[in-house]
Structures are given as C-alpha cells and as structure tokens.
Write a protein that holds these residues in place. Sequence first.
Motif, mmCIF file in Angstrom:
data_model
loop_
_atom_site.group_PDB
_atom_site.id
_atom_site.type_symbol
_atom_site.label_atom_id
_atom_site.label_comp_id
_atom_site.label_asym_id
_atom_site.label_seq_id
_atom_site.Cartn_x
_atom_site.Cartn_y
_atom_site.Cartn_z
ATOM 1 N N LEU A 157 0.836 -1.211 0.000
ATOM 2 C CA LEU A 157 0.000 0.000 0.000
ATOM 3 C C LEU A 157 0.865 1.252 0.000
ATOM 4 O O LEU A 157 0.604 2.204 -0.745
ATOM 5 N N VAL A 158 1.897 1.245 0.823
ATOM 6 C CA VAL A 158 2.813 2.395 0.897
ATOM 7 C C VAL A 158 3.549 2.565 -0.427
ATOM 8 O O VAL A 158 3.661 3.671 -0.965
ATOM 9 N N ALA A 159 4.045 1.456 -0.989
ATOM 10 C CA ALA A 159 4.795 1.512 -2.252
ATOM 11 C C ALA A 159 3.927 2.015 -3.402
ATOM 12 O O ALA A 159 4.362 2.858 -4.194
ATOM 13 N N ALA A 160 2.706 1.518 -3.513
ATOM 14 C CA ALA A 160 1.816 1.934 -4.603
ATOM 15 C C ALA A 160 1.448 3.413 -4.478
ATOM 16 O O ALA A 160 1.416 4.142 -5.475
ATOM 17 N N ARG A 161 1.192 3.843 -3.255
ATOM 18 C CA ARG A 161 0.830 5.251 -3.048
ATOM 19 C C ARG A 161 2.011 6.158 -3.390
ATOM 20 O O ARG A 161 1.857 7.145 -4.100
ATOM 21 N N TYR A 162 3.198 5.810 -2.912
ATOM 22 C CA TYR A 162 4.359 6.667 -3.150
ATOM 23 C C TYR A 162 4.747 6.701 -4.632
ATOM 24 O O TYR A 162 5.047 7.747 -5.173
ATOM 25 N N SER A 163 4.715 5.524 -5.272
ATOM 26 C CA SER A 163 5.136 5.453 -6.682
ATOM 27 C C SER A 163 4.027 5.842 -7.644
ATOM 28 O O SER A 163 4.245 5.913 -8.847
ATOM 29 N N LYS A 164 2.818 6.056 -7.112
ATOM 30 C CA LYS A 164 1.652 6.433 -7.917
ATOM 31 C C LYS A 164 1.378 5.423 -9.032
ATOM 32 O O LYS A 164 1.131 5.772 -10.175
ATOM 33 N N GLY A 165 1.428 4.141 -8.661
ATOM 34 C CA GLY A 165 1.160 3.080 -9.625
ATOM 35 C C GLY A 165 1.515 1.728 -9.046
ATOM 36 O O GLY A 165 1.768 1.585 -7.848
ATOM 37 N N THR A 224 13.944 3.221 -9.180
ATOM 38 C CA THR A 224 12.761 2.394 -9.415
ATOM 39 C C THR A 224 12.317 1.637 -8.162
ATOM 40 O O THR A 224 11.253 1.033 -8.167
ATOM 41 N N SER A 225 13.126 1.660 -7.114
ATOM 42 C CA SER A 225 12.840 0.832 -5.939
ATOM 43 C C SER A 225 12.569 1.649 -4.681
ATOM 44 O O SER A 225 12.961 2.813 -4.583
ATOM 45 N N MET A 226 11.907 0.999 -3.741
ATOM 46 C CA MET A 226 11.573 1.589 -2.446
ATOM 47 C C MET A 226 11.809 0.546 -1.363
ATOM 48 O O MET A 226 11.424 -0.611 -1.534
ATOM 49 N N THR A 227 12.429 0.957 -0.274
ATOM 50 C CA THR A 227 12.610 0.082 0.885
ATOM 51 C C THR A 227 11.664 0.553 1.970
ATOM 52 O O THR A 227 11.620 1.752 2.290
ATOM 53 N N ILE A 228 10.914 -0.395 2.525
ATOM 54 C CA ILE A 228 9.874 -0.068 3.500
ATOM 55 C C ILE A 228 10.094 -0.896 4.753
ATOM 56 O O ILE A 228 10.154 -2.132 4.686
ATOM 57 N N ALA A 229 10.251 -0.216 5.886
ATOM 58 C CA ALA A 229 10.372 -0.887 7.183
ATOM 59 C C ALA A 229 8.964 -1.176 7.697
ATOM 60 O O ALA A 229 8.105 -0.298 7.691
ATOM 61 N N ALA A 286 8.725 -0.268 -8.655
ATOM 62 C CA ALA A 286 7.609 0.279 -9.431
ATOM 63 C C ALA A 286 7.692 -0.325 -10.829
ATOM 64 O O ALA A 286 8.783 -0.438 -11.405
ATOM 65 N N ILE A 287 6.542 -0.743 -11.366
ATOM 66 C CA ILE A 287 6.529 -1.335 -12.709
ATOM 67 C C ILE A 287 5.491 -0.649 -13.594
ATOM 68 O O ILE A 287 4.527 -0.056 -13.099
ATOM 69 N N ASP A 288 5.696 -0.793 -14.907
ATOM 70 C CA ASP A 288 4.768 -0.202 -15.869
ATOM 71 C C ASP A 288 3.746 -1.245 -16.328
ATOM 72 O O ASP A 288 3.696 -2.351 -15.789
ATOM 73 N N GLU A 289 2.971 -0.902 -17.355
ATOM 74 C CA GLU A 289 1.923 -1.795 -17.851
ATOM 75 C C GLU A 289 2.484 -3.094 -18.424
ATOM 76 O O GLU A 289 1.819 -4.124 -18.441
ATOM 77 N N ALA A 290 3.723 -3.061 -18.900
ATOM 78 C CA ALA A 290 4.373 -4.257 -19.449
ATOM 79 C C ALA A 290 5.130 -5.024 -18.360
ATOM 80 O O ALA A 290 5.878 -5.950 -18.663
ATOM 81 N N LYS A 291 4.943 -4.631 -17.107
ATOM 82 C CA LYS A 291 5.565 -5.260 -15.949
ATOM 83 C C LYS A 291 7.084 -5.127 -15.938
ATOM 84 O O LYS A 291 7.798 -5.965 -15.412
ATOM 85 N N ARG A 292 7.571 -4.020 -16.510
ATOM 86 C CA ARG A 292 8.994 -3.698 -16.484
ATOM 87 C C ARG A 292 9.217 -2.569 -15.472
ATOM 88 O O ARG A 292 8.330 -1.731 -15.271
ATOM 89 N N PRO A 293 10.403 -2.536 -14.841
ATOM 90 C CA PRO A 293 10.668 -1.452 -13.887
ATOM 91 C C PRO A 293 10.490 -0.078 -14.544
ATOM 92 O O PRO A 293 10.799 0.110 -15.722
ATOM 93 N N ARG A 294 9.922 0.836 -13.781
ATOM 94 C CA ARG A 294 9.744 2.206 -14.252
ATOM 95 C C ARG A 294 10.287 3.160 -13.202
ATOM 96 O O ARG A 294 10.349 2.828 -12.017
ATOM 97 N N ALA A 295 10.677 4.318 -13.655
ATOM 98 C CA ALA A 295 11.175 5.337 -12.734
ATOM 99 C C ALA A 295 10.036 5.797 -11.822
ATOM 100 O O ALA A 295 8.907 6.000 -12.297
ATOM 101 N N ILE A 296 10.318 5.948 -10.567
ATOM 102 C CA ILE A 296 9.317 6.445 -9.613
ATOM 103 C C ILE A 296 9.067 7.918 -9.928
ATOM 104 O O ILE A 296 10.003 8.687 -10.124
ATOM 105 N N GLY A 297 7.813 8.275 -10.010
ATOM 106 C CA GLY A 297 7.443 9.660 -10.358
ATOM 107 C C GLY A 297 7.282 9.872 -11.849
ATOM 108 O O GLY A 297 6.906 10.936 -12.273
ATOM 109 N N ALA A 298 7.586 8.823 -12.653
ATOM 110 C CA ALA A 298 7.463 8.958 -14.107
ATOM 111 C C ALA A 298 6.096 8.508 -14.576
ATOM 112 O O ALA A 298 5.401 7.789 -13.962
#
Length: 125
Positions: A41-49, A83-88, A113-125
């Motif tokens: 939940l935290v990762a999806a909210r922060y990465s907006k996807g 593209t990554s986030m570490t969450i405690a 964070a991944i895109d529609e093709a399930k490839r890593p995407r830049a966070i905020g992109a």
Amino acid sequence: MSIPPEGQPAIRVTTMPADANAYGDIFGGWLMSQMDMAAGLVAARYSKGRAVTIAMDGMVFHAPVAVGDEVSVYADLVKVGRTSMTIAVEAWRRDRHQEEQCRVTQARFVFVAIDEAKRPRAIGA
C-alpha cells in the motif's frame, strides 16, 4: 510496555481461527502476507502506480500472535531509489480485552515500481 510507531497503521485486522496452526498460534506466513500488503500500500501510493515485492529481509519474530488478537501493521518508507523503495514494517498485537501492545515481528521489504508491461519504471514517471 512497548510503544508502537507514531501514526496510523497501514492495516489493522483481527486474527481468526482459519489463520492459526493446530496450537492456536497464528501462522508466520499469514503475518508475513499482512506485512507485505501493508508495505505494498505504501509503495503503490508513493510510486503512484503498480509496485511489486522483490525482496524481504531481516524478519524477526519476537512473540506469538493468538486467535482473536488485533494485529496492527505499520509501514514506513525508509529509502527510495530510481525504481525501488525500501519499507520498514512492524507488526504489533493487542489482546482484544487489553490495551497493552507488543511488537511481534519486523522486516524490511523492497518494492520496484513497474509499468503496464511489468517492467521497472522510474518512480514519479
């Protein structure tokens, strides 16, 4: 008495008999899945996807959880890469008839964070 992290938990749930082993303790895997959901939940909210779990480390069980306990899972973003986030993540239990809380486990989860093709995407992109 232990003091849980500040703020609201990402997830709060009451444990049920279906979540327990034959001895009445909650399965560690069930608890781990709750922690993964909270971190997600935290990762999806922060990465907006969409974001997916790629690693988890340092899981330590401090105390058992029983059927009927309230489990609160706290998740805190501690590191952000391209593209990554570490969450405690910490899970705390409370007997449903008491106020005292106890930390039962903790771990760090890494999401990408991944895109529609399930490839890593830049966070905020």
